[in-house]
Design a protein around this motif. Structure first.
Motif, PDB file in Angstrom:
ATOM      1  N   ASP A 158      -5.269 -17.765  49.732  1.00  0.00           N
ATOM      2  CA  ASP A 158      -6.030 -19.011  49.781  1.00  0.00           C
ATOM      3  C   ASP A 158      -7.516 -18.789  49.512  1.00  0.00           C
ATOM      4  O   ASP A 158      -8.304 -19.747  49.533  1.00  0.00           O
ATOM      5  CB  ASP A 158      -5.859 -19.686  51.149  1.00  0.00           C
ATOM      6  CG  ASP A 158      -4.455 -20.253  51.342  1.00  0.00           C
ATOM      7  OD1 ASP A 158      -3.735 -20.394  50.342  1.00  0.00           O
ATOM      8  OD2 ASP A 158      -4.089 -20.538  52.506  1.00  0.00           O
ATOM      9  N   GLY A 159      -7.889 -17.526  49.282  1.00  0.00           N
ATOM     10  CA  GLY A 159      -9.273 -17.225  48.927  1.00  0.00           C
ATOM     11  C   GLY A 159     -10.191 -16.922  50.085  1.00  0.00           C
ATOM     12  O   GLY A 159     -11.416 -16.866  49.905  1.00  0.00           O
ATOM     13  N   VAL A 160      -9.650 -16.692  51.288  1.00  0.00           N
ATOM     14  CA  VAL A 160     -10.489 -16.370  52.439  1.00  0.00           C
ATOM     15  C   VAL A 160     -10.946 -14.910  52.329  1.00  0.00           C
ATOM     16  O   VAL A 160     -10.105 -14.012  52.255  1.00  0.00           O
ATOM     17  CB  VAL A 160      -9.734 -16.581  53.760  1.00  0.00           C
ATOM     18  CG1 VAL A 160     -10.635 -16.244  54.941  1.00  0.00           C
ATOM     19  CG2 VAL A 160      -9.234 -18.015  53.862  1.00  0.00           C
ATOM     20  N   PRO A 161     -12.255 -14.646  52.310  1.00  0.00           N
ATOM     21  CA  PRO A 161     -12.732 -13.254  52.240  1.00  0.00           C
ATOM     22  C   PRO A 161     -12.300 -12.457  53.463  1.00  0.00           C
ATOM     23  O   PRO A 161     -12.199 -12.997  54.576  1.00  0.00           O
ATOM     24  CB  PRO A 161     -14.259 -13.408  52.188  1.00  0.00           C
ATOM     25  CG  PRO A 161     -14.502 -14.816  51.750  1.00  0.00           C
ATOM     26  CD  PRO A 161     -13.365 -15.613  52.310  1.00  0.00           C
ATOM     27  N   LEU A 162     -12.069 -11.160  53.272  1.00  0.00           N
ATOM     28  CA  LEU A 162     -11.651 -10.317  54.390  1.00  0.00           C
ATOM     29  C   LEU A 162     -12.665 -10.354  55.525  1.00  0.00           C
ATOM     30  O   LEU A 162     -12.293 -10.342  56.700  1.00  0.00           O
ATOM     31  CB  LEU A 162     -11.462  -8.875  53.914  1.00  0.00           C
ATOM     32  CG  LEU A 162     -10.292  -8.589  52.971  1.00  0.00           C
ATOM     33  CD1 LEU A 162     -10.259  -7.110  52.632  1.00  0.00           C
ATOM     34  CD2 LEU A 162      -8.976  -9.018  53.592  1.00  0.00           C
ATOM     35  N   ALA A 163     -13.946 -10.387  55.179  1.00  0.00           N
ATOM     36  CA  ALA A 163     -14.987 -10.369  56.208  1.00  0.00           C
ATOM     37  C   ALA A 163     -14.924 -11.600  57.103  1.00  0.00           C
ATOM     38  O   ALA A 163     -15.440 -11.583  58.223  1.00  0.00           O
ATOM     39  CB  ALA A 163     -16.362 -10.272  55.546  1.00  0.00           C
ATOM     40  N   GLU A 164     -14.297 -12.672  56.635  1.00  0.00           N
ATOM     41  CA  GLU A 164     -14.212 -13.907  57.416  1.00  0.00           C
ATOM     42  C   GLU A 164     -12.882 -14.046  58.149  1.00  0.00           C
ATOM     43  O   GLU A 164     -12.655 -15.046  58.835  1.00  0.00           O
ATOM     44  CB  GLU A 164     -14.433 -15.116  56.497  1.00  0.00           C
ATOM     45  CG  GLU A 164     -15.822 -15.161  55.872  1.00  0.00           C
ATOM     46  CD  GLU A 164     -16.016 -16.364  54.966  1.00  0.00           C
ATOM     47  OE1 GLU A 164     -15.165 -17.278  55.015  1.00  0.00           O
ATOM     48  OE2 GLU A 164     -17.000 -16.375  54.213  1.00  0.00           O
ATOM     49  N   LEU A 165     -12.012 -13.057  58.014  1.00  0.00           N
ATOM     50  CA  LEU A 165     -10.720 -13.123  58.691  1.00  0.00           C
ATOM     51  C   LEU A 165     -10.849 -12.528  60.088  1.00  0.00           C
ATOM     52  O   LEU A 165     -11.059 -11.339  60.252  1.00  0.00           O
ATOM     53  CB  LEU A 165      -9.665 -12.341  57.898  1.00  0.00           C
ATOM     54  CG  LEU A 165      -9.164 -12.985  56.616  1.00  0.00           C
ATOM     55  CD1 LEU A 165      -8.126 -12.094  55.954  1.00  0.00           C
ATOM     56  CD2 LEU A 165      -8.563 -14.343  56.895  1.00  0.00           C
ATOM     57  N   SER A 185      -0.766  -7.175  40.760  1.00  0.00           N
ATOM     58  CA  SER A 185      -0.915  -7.847  42.046  1.00  0.00           C
ATOM     59  C   SER A 185      -2.349  -8.318  42.230  1.00  0.00           C
ATOM     60  O   SER A 185      -3.259  -7.519  42.459  1.00  0.00           O
ATOM     61  CB  SER A 185      -0.519  -6.912  43.195  1.00  0.00           C
ATOM     62  OG  SER A 185      -0.834  -7.498  44.444  1.00  0.00           O
ATOM     63  N   ALA A 186      -2.546  -9.620  42.161  1.00  0.00           N
ATOM     64  CA  ALA A 186      -3.880 -10.174  42.373  1.00  0.00           C
ATOM     65  C   ALA A 186      -4.352  -9.913  43.803  1.00  0.00           C
ATOM     66  O   ALA A 186      -5.542  -9.724  44.053  1.00  0.00           O
ATOM     67  CB  ALA A 186      -3.863 -11.674  42.087  1.00  0.00           C
ATOM     68  N   ILE A 187      -3.402  -9.886  44.751  1.00  0.00           N
ATOM     69  CA  ILE A 187      -3.770  -9.654  46.152  1.00  0.00           C
ATOM     70  C   ILE A 187      -4.340  -8.255  46.329  1.00  0.00           C
ATOM     71  O   ILE A 187      -5.416  -8.062  46.899  1.00  0.00           O
ATOM     72  CB  ILE A 187      -2.549  -9.842  47.079  1.00  0.00           C
ATOM     73  CG1 ILE A 187      -2.067 -11.296  47.029  1.00  0.00           C
ATOM     74  CG2 ILE A 187      -2.900  -9.448  48.511  1.00  0.00           C
ATOM     75  CD1 ILE A 187      -0.810 -11.539  47.826  1.00  0.00           C
ATOM     76  N   LEU A 188      -3.612  -7.239  45.825  1.00  0.00           N
ATOM     77  CA  LEU A 188      -4.090  -5.871  45.950  1.00  0.00           C
ATOM     78  C   LEU A 188      -5.439  -5.694  45.273  1.00  0.00           C
ATOM     79  O   LEU A 188      -6.346  -5.060  45.808  1.00  0.00           O
ATOM     80  CB  LEU A 188      -3.069  -4.906  45.349  1.00  0.00           C
ATOM     81  CG  LEU A 188      -1.892  -4.510  46.242  1.00  0.00           C
ATOM     82  CD1 LEU A 188      -0.900  -3.670  45.460  1.00  0.00           C
ATOM     83  CD2 LEU A 188      -2.374  -3.743  47.467  1.00  0.00           C
ATOM     84  N   HIS A 189      -5.582  -6.248  44.081  1.00  0.00           N
ATOM     85  CA  HIS A 189      -6.834  -6.116  43.343  1.00  0.00           C
ATOM     86  C   HIS A 189      -7.972  -6.743  44.135  1.00  0.00           C
ATOM     87  O   HIS A 189      -9.061  -6.169  44.246  1.00  0.00           O
ATOM     88  CB  HIS A 189      -6.712  -6.797  41.979  1.00  0.00           C
ATOM     89  CG  HIS A 189      -7.923  -6.618  41.125  1.00  0.00           C
ATOM     90  ND1 HIS A 189      -8.180  -5.456  40.434  1.00  0.00           N
ATOM     91  CD2 HIS A 189      -8.965  -7.449  40.873  1.00  0.00           C
ATOM     92  CE1 HIS A 189      -9.320  -5.584  39.779  1.00  0.00           C
ATOM     93  NE2 HIS A 189      -9.819  -6.788  40.024  1.00  0.00           N
ATOM     94  N   ASN A 190      -7.734  -7.905  44.710  1.00  0.00           N
ATOM     95  CA  ASN A 190      -8.745  -8.609  45.486  1.00  0.00           C
ATOM     96  C   ASN A 190      -9.146  -7.821  46.724  1.00  0.00           C
ATOM     97  O   ASN A 190     -10.331  -7.639  47.017  1.00  0.00           O
ATOM     98  CB  ASN A 190      -8.201  -9.990  45.876  1.00  0.00           C
ATOM     99  CG  ASN A 190      -9.207 -10.816  46.658  1.00  0.00           C
ATOM    100  OD1 ASN A 190     -10.395 -10.532  46.669  1.00  0.00           O
ATOM    101  ND2 ASN A 190      -8.732 -11.841  47.326  1.00  0.00           N
ATOM    102  N   ALA A 228     -11.095  -4.600  45.920  1.00  0.00           N
ATOM    103  CA  ALA A 228     -12.457  -4.913  45.498  1.00  0.00           C
ATOM    104  C   ALA A 228     -13.346  -5.183  46.710  1.00  0.00           C
ATOM    105  O   ALA A 228     -14.513  -4.765  46.752  1.00  0.00           O
ATOM    106  CB  ALA A 228     -12.449  -6.112  44.562  1.00  0.00           C
ATOM    107  N   GLN A 229     -12.811  -5.871  47.712  1.00  0.00           N
ATOM    108  CA  GLN A 229     -13.588  -6.199  48.897  1.00  0.00           C
ATOM    109  C   GLN A 229     -13.756  -5.004  49.840  1.00  0.00           C
ATOM    110  O   GLN A 229     -14.749  -4.916  50.570  1.00  0.00           O
ATOM    111  CB  GLN A 229     -12.923  -7.348  49.664  1.00  0.00           C
ATOM    112  CG  GLN A 229     -12.919  -8.674  48.919  1.00  0.00           C
ATOM    113  CD  GLN A 229     -12.357  -9.788  49.777  1.00  0.00           C
ATOM    114  OE1 GLN A 229     -12.897 -10.115  50.827  1.00  0.00           O
ATOM    115  NE2 GLN A 229     -11.246 -10.361  49.327  1.00  0.00           N
ATOM    116  N   MET A 230     -12.806  -4.082  49.827  1.00  0.00           N
ATOM    117  CA  MET A 230     -12.867  -2.957  50.751  1.00  0.00           C
ATOM    118  C   MET A 230     -14.115  -2.117  50.546  1.00  0.00           C
ATOM    119  O   MET A 230     -14.606  -1.477  51.469  1.00  0.00           O
ATOM    120  CB  MET A 230     -11.623  -2.068  50.602  1.00  0.00           C
ATOM    121  CG  MET A 230     -10.456  -2.540  51.426  1.00  0.00           C
ATOM    122  SD  MET A 230      -9.296  -1.211  51.808  1.00  0.00           S
ATOM    123  CE  MET A 230      -8.903  -0.576  50.204  1.00  0.00           C
TER     124      MET A 230
END
Length: 208
Positions: free
Chosen positions: A40-47, A114-119, A122-124
């Motif tokens: 849904d586009g929620v950044p990891l930092a906001e989870l 996998s768009a999820i893995l790529h996303n 990238a954020q990690m």
């Protein structure tokens, strides 16, 4: 990066809650809840643990009984999306190293599809605690497997006795990581792992 802390006396990751059997269905719901939030586009930092719990339909305590914090949850999400560890044939050092490098090739293909893995990957890079947790639980075990294979090769004479196993590991995995990470459009041919391993082994085998 903000992370929660388990309640006092809560079991560590991997230990069942007292008096309650672990539920794979509950864990699956939690991991899928995180995946949904990422999709849904929620950044990891906001989870937050609270948001993950709400999405998964569980209480925060349910998560803390299974994970020490959200970094540990994210690592398990990544592990659930990756292929299982490579099975080593054990027929020769060459065959085992090819299996380990081939795992990286397949992982690279998975990353591209996998768009999820790529996303997440990238954020990690901007989340040191998450990267450290991923490195300790996923990357380091892979490195230890390679080191064990290389040591066996030295012991049985398949490799020169003077090689540095850390450097040798980098020689084997480096070219594949360049193709899968630094050059995301580079071809990942089916025989790439074999070609890399044979090229490196040519310099690591003892003289005949």
């Amino acid at each position: 990066m903000e992370s929660g802390h388990p309640a006092p006396g809560a079991p560590a990751r991997g230990a069942p809650a007292r008096g309650r059997p672990r539920s794979e269905a509950v864990e699956r719901a939690i991991l899928e809840g995180v995946i949904k939030l990422i999709e849904d586009g929620v950044p990891l930092a906001e989870l937050s643990i609270e948001r993950i719990a709400r999405t998964a339909g569980v209480g925060k305590a349910t998560i803390y009984r299974r994970w020490s914090g959200k970094e540990a949850v994210f690592v398990d999400v990544l592990r659930s999306l990756e292929e299982p560890p490579a099975e080593l044939p054990g027929t020769s050092v060459r065959d085992d190293i090819i299996a380990l490098v081939e795992y990286l090739r397949r992982r690279g293909l998975n990353m591209r599809s996998s768009a999820i893995l790529h996303n997440v990957f990238a954020q990690m890079k901007s989340l040191p605690k998450l990267w450290q947790a991923y490195h300790e639980t996923v990357i380091e075990p892979q490195q230890r497997r390679m080191y064990a294979v290389l040591r066996r090769g030295i012991e049985n004479g398949e490799l020169r006795p003077d090689i540095d196993i850390v450097f040798a590991n980098e020689l084997f995995v480096g070219p594949m990581l360049v193709r899968t990470v630094l050059r995301p459009n580079a071809p990942l041919d089916e025989d790439l792992a074999e070609r890399i391993v044979d090229a490196v082994l040519a310099g690591l085998r003892p003289p005949e």
